[in-house]
Design a protein around this motif. Structure first.
Motif, mmCIF file in Angstrom:
data_model
loop_
_atom_site.group_PDB
_atom_site.id
_atom_site.type_symbol
_atom_site.label_atom_id
_atom_site.label_comp_id
_atom_site.label_asym_id
_atom_site.label_seq_id
_atom_site.Cartn_x
_atom_site.Cartn_y
_atom_site.Cartn_z
ATOM 1 N N ARG A 90 58.688 77.203 42.752
ATOM 2 C CA ARG A 90 59.718 77.447 43.781
ATOM 3 C C ARG A 90 60.026 78.938 43.932
ATOM 4 N N ARG A 92 58.534 81.129 45.694
ATOM 5 C CA ARG A 92 57.368 82.010 45.821
ATOM 6 C C ARG A 92 56.896 82.095 47.266
ATOM 7 N N VAL A 95 56.801 77.138 50.666
ATOM 8 C CA VAL A 95 57.257 76.301 51.781
ATOM 9 C C VAL A 95 57.373 77.125 53.060
ATOM 10 N N PHE A 119 68.187 69.590 53.557
ATOM 11 C CA PHE A 119 68.926 69.520 52.281
ATOM 12 C C PHE A 119 70.033 70.570 52.305
ATOM 13 N N ARG A 120 69.796 71.661 53.065
ATOM 14 C CA ARG A 120 70.780 72.739 53.222
ATOM 15 C C ARG A 120 70.471 73.439 54.549
ATOM 16 N N TYR A 124 66.917 75.886 56.774
ATOM 17 C CA TYR A 124 66.166 75.617 58.003
ATOM 18 C C TYR A 124 66.623 76.500 59.163
ATOM 19 N N LYS A 126 66.693 79.542 58.958
ATOM 20 C CA LYS A 126 65.708 80.631 58.909
ATOM 21 C C LYS A 126 64.450 80.291 59.694
HETATM 22 C C1 COA Z 1 63.864 73.615 48.965
HETATM 23 C C2 COA Z 1 62.440 73.846 48.511
HETATM 24 C C3 COA Z 1 61.511 72.933 49.299
HETATM 25 C C4 COA Z 1 62.122 75.318 48.829
HETATM 26 O O1 COA Z 1 60.747 75.548 48.559
HETATM 27 P P1 COA Z 1 60.236 76.975 48.102
HETATM 28 O O2 COA Z 1 58.723 76.908 48.085
HETATM 29 O O3 COA Z 1 60.929 77.383 46.872
HETATM 30 O O4 COA Z 1 60.734 77.870 49.321
HETATM 31 P P2 COA Z 1 60.267 79.337 49.699
HETATM 32 O O5 COA Z 1 60.030 80.142 48.459
HETATM 33 O O6 COA Z 1 59.136 79.255 50.667
HETATM 34 O O7 COA Z 1 61.553 79.872 50.437
HETATM 35 C C5 COA Z 1 61.630 80.014 51.849
HETATM 36 C C6 COA Z 1 62.927 80.743 52.175
HETATM 37 O O8 COA Z 1 64.069 79.907 51.898
HETATM 38 C C7 COA Z 1 64.926 80.514 50.939
HETATM 39 N N1 COA Z 1 65.375 79.445 50.045
HETATM 40 C C8 COA Z 1 64.651 78.801 49.109
HETATM 41 N N2 COA Z 1 65.375 77.861 48.508
HETATM 42 C C9 COA Z 1 66.599 77.891 49.091
HETATM 43 C C10 COA Z 1 67.800 77.174 48.892
HETATM 44 N N3 COA Z 1 67.913 76.221 47.960
HETATM 45 N N4 COA Z 1 68.851 77.460 49.672
HETATM 46 C C11 COA Z 1 68.792 78.424 50.622
HETATM 47 N N5 COA Z 1 67.665 79.151 50.836
HETATM 48 C C12 COA Z 1 66.594 78.895 50.078
HETATM 49 C C13 COA Z 1 64.055 81.530 50.245
HETATM 50 O O9 COA Z 1 64.834 82.594 49.726
HETATM 51 C C14 COA Z 1 63.130 81.967 51.350
HETATM 52 O O10 COA Z 1 63.771 82.881 52.210
HETATM 53 P P3 COA Z 1 62.954 84.126 52.829
HETATM 54 O O11 COA Z 1 61.599 83.582 53.231
HETATM 55 O O12 COA Z 1 63.777 84.554 53.984
HETATM 56 O O13 COA Z 1 62.839 85.097 51.728
HETATM 57 C C15 COA Z 1 62.271 73.600 46.993
HETATM 58 O O14 COA Z 1 63.251 74.324 46.297
HETATM 59 C C16 COA Z 1 62.359 72.129 46.598
HETATM 60 O O15 COA Z 1 61.336 71.454 46.491
HETATM 61 N N6 COA Z 1 63.590 71.603 46.396
HETATM 62 C C17 COA Z 1 63.807 70.196 46.088
HETATM 63 C C18 COA Z 1 63.434 69.273 47.239
HETATM 64 C C19 COA Z 1 64.141 69.610 48.554
HETATM 65 O O16 COA Z 1 65.333 69.817 48.583
HETATM 66 N N7 COA Z 1 63.365 69.624 49.652
HETATM 67 C C20 COA Z 1 63.870 69.885 50.976
HETATM 68 C C21 COA Z 1 64.133 68.606 51.683
HETATM 69 S S1 COA Z 1 64.812 68.809 53.297
#
Ligand code: COA
Length: 392
Positions: A90, A92, A95, A119-120, A124, A126
């Motif tokens: 996560r 990195r 997503v 989820f938040r 999205y 962004k």
């Molecule tokens: C949420 C989740 C999918 C994010 O995946 P990730 O690969 O860590 O996301 P990324 O590193 O690509 O982050 C993308 C952007 O979102 C931001 N971001 C990541 N997690 C975030 C969070 N929990 N809240 C707010 N922003 C977040 C990052 O800082 C990044 O911003 P930037 O590109 O402007 O720098 C991951 O934490 C996860 O699997 N969580 C549990 C399952 C879940 O909630 N899925 C979403 C269902 S709708």
């Protein structure tokens, strides 16, 4: 890291462990894994992308082919789901990379809109999505509708097991797709799974046509009758379904039914004591979000009079300068010109979906709206409450 599109058959061994870890109680059981494998037939039309490294799946995201009504025009829509990253991978940017590619691919394949349940929302936002109203539930005792118990209404309601009521229910949702702003349906492949649900369907008919339907279950004697969306073509369909509920007096204590954001349950009956609520929390109970993937494709949308040039900024999909003109009740979208009004994709989407006024766009930080653009934008995109039904 490489991104790869996979088939539904590959999902159980790649994406599903990430999804199950993110969204289910875990560790999961073999039965849950086997049940998921059996469901894959309903996902054969979905676009599934994974991010891999050294043969290991680190993240995944899915787009489901859907259709959605935007101000009376039905568009192809990408329903985003199953977004998850392995905990050790996560933050990195995986997503971000997946979603950027997925949205571009869906737009290139002809999807003009996209929607999801976040989820938040700030995550999205962004990616250009804006919040839509969450559905509401009305909770009341059937006694409150006693005026309907013996009412002679011109129609009838039939109670059917889901398997038998599914075809009429499905046809009603497709009819409502054409009639209600925001309404959305999955394609046939994905929808077919709902036929298997262990639920009743109450189908209201009048003059030989279906005018309403609602999916429900009864949790116990003297308990709750819990219903899904009250789907109706108008007041008669609603009255017939409410009459059906009213006839459960002395059988259940409460009716709990989902209603659209513009329905007003306190007006359903004179002595109806009812709680209508919409609780939003994250990640358990979010409102939906949506965005425009192709702004040129909004040409022809019903619109008020007015003309304005706007620049959509910071967005790879719809970034650029556009001339928006309301002509004869329809929107014309053309590229070109210059403008002091700068909207993010979320700001533009909020106007298109009718959930934000131009002043909201500015106060929410979703763009700079020049004073001269407020009235034309307000006239082109009047407020309209979208009802994003997408599930039974
Ligand atoms: C949420 C989740 C999918 C994010 O995946 P990730 O690969 O860590 O996301 P990324 O590193 O690509 O982050 C993308 C952007 O979102 C931001 N971001 C990541 N997690 C975030 C969070 N929990 N809240 C707010 N922003 C977040 C990052 O800082 C990044 O911003 P930037 O590109 O402007 O720098 C991951 O934490 C996860 O699997 N969580 C549990 C399952 C879940 O909630 N899925 C979403 C269902 S709708």
């Amino acid at each position: 890291m490489q991104i790869r599109q996979i088939t539904a058959d590959e999902r159980p061994d790649t994406m599903w462990p990430l999804q199950a870890y993110a969204f289910l109680p875990s560790p999961w059981t073999d039965e849950q894994a086997a049940a998921n494998r059996r469901r894959m037939t309903f996902f054969s039309t979905a676009v599934n992308l994974i991010a891999e490294e050294d043969g290991k799946t680190l993240a995944g995201a899915v787009a489901l082919p859907m259709r959605e009504n935007l101000r009376g025009v039905v568009h192809r829509m990408a329903g985003i789901a199953s977004v998850a990253t392995h905990p050790s991978a996560r933050r990195r940017g995986l997503v971000r990379a997946l979603l950027e590619r997925l949205l571009r691919q869906m737009r290139d394949e002809g999807c003009e809109l996209s929607a999801l349940y976040p989820f938040r929302p700030s995550f999205y936002a962004k990616f250009g999505y804006v919040g839509l109203p969450r559905q509401r539930t009305a909770t009341f005792a059937p006694e409150g509708l006693s005026h309907l118990v013996r009412a002679d209404l011109p129609g009838e309601v039939e109670r059917l097991p889901m398997q038998e009521g599914f075809a009429e229910l499905d046809a009603l949702t497709v009819r409502l797709l054409g009639e209600r702003h925001g309404f959305a349906v999955y394609d046939e492949t994905r929808t077919a799974e709902f036929r298997e649900m262990k639920r009743w369907v109450a189908v209201a008919r009048a003059g030989g046509e279906v005018v309403g339907a609602v999916v429900y279950k009864i949790d116990d004697h003297a308990g709750d009758l819990v219903a899904g969306d009250l789907l109706t073509t108008g007041p008669l369909g609603r009255a017939l379904l409410l009459q059906f509920f009213a006839r459960h007096v002395d059988q259940v204590a409460r009716i709990v039914v989902t209603v659209s954001p513009d329905d007003v349950p306190e007006l359903w009956g004179t002595d109806l004591a009812v709680t209508t609520e919409s609780k939003v929390s994250f990640p358990a109970a979010p409102g939906p979000m949506a965005r425009v993937l192709d702004l040129m494709a909004l040409t022809g949308t019903p619109a008020g009079d007015g003309a304005v040039t706007v620049e959509v900024v910071d967005d790879e999909l719809i970034g650029g300068v556009y001339r928006l003109e309301g002509d004869g009740g329809r929107l014309a979208v053309n590229r070109g010109g210059s403008s002091e009004t700068r909207l993010t994709a979320a700001g533009l989407s909020g106007l298109a979906y009718g959930v934000l006024d131009p002043v909201d766009v500015a106060t929410r930080g979703l763009g700079h709206v020049d004073a001269s653009a407020i009235e034309p934008l307000r006239s082109l995109f009047p407020r309209a409450l979208p009802y994003l039904f997408a599930d039974f």
